[in-house]
Design a protein around this motif. Sequence first.
Motif, PDB file in Angstrom:
ATOM      1  N   GLY A   1       6.031  14.568  60.033  1.00  0.00           N
ATOM      2  CA  GLY A   1       4.837  14.196  59.275  1.00  0.00           C
ATOM      3  C   GLY A   1       3.719  15.194  59.508  1.00  0.00           C
TER       4      GLY A   1
ATOM      5  N   TYR B   1       1.912   8.974  52.336  1.00  0.00           N
ATOM      6  CA  TYR B   1       1.396   7.772  52.963  1.00  0.00           C
ATOM      7  C   TYR B   1       0.284   7.158  52.110  1.00  0.00           C
TER       8      TYR B   1
ATOM      9  N   ALA C   1       5.032  13.360  54.604  1.00  0.00           N
ATOM     10  CA  ALA C   1       6.124  13.327  55.573  1.00  0.00           C
ATOM     11  C   ALA C   1       7.456  13.614  54.910  1.00  0.00           C
TER      12      ALA C   1
ATOM     13  N   TYR D   1       3.019   7.155  61.821  1.00  0.00           N
ATOM     14  CA  TYR D   1       3.775   8.060  60.955  1.00  0.00           C
ATOM     15  C   TYR D   1       5.221   7.637  60.757  1.00  0.00           C
TER      16      TYR D   1
END
Length: 128
Positions: free
Chosen positions: A50, A99, A35, A109
Amino acid sequence: QVQLVESGGGMVQTGGSLRLSCVASGSRFSVYAMAWFRQAPGKEREFVAGIKYSGTTTYYTNSVKGRFTISRDNAKNTVSLEMNNLKPEDTAVYYCARYGRIVIDYEDYIQAGAVDFWGKGTLVTVSS
């Protein structure tokens, strides 16, 4: 240890374009969602865009929809953010993010707490 290195920031006039890039070190880049977040002066860090590990699904915050495009090249361990029709309110430090857990939908997200590695950021300044 994963390192995320951003590039491509700078100063542009309203309506201009920039392309940000992020190169990730380490292996297994292709299994992680990635992201871009941003933080403007005096404001909290916020989600911008993202992309799923496969690149098949993308998410955007409403204010950049239709102007920004996130993409990734898993062969080159890179994620990019194409920014068009820039506005003064887009001025911020932009951070590349990986992530650390599974993220499935938009509500996942946008959570900065789901990120386990951050880049150092690149400054984007849009003048009016």
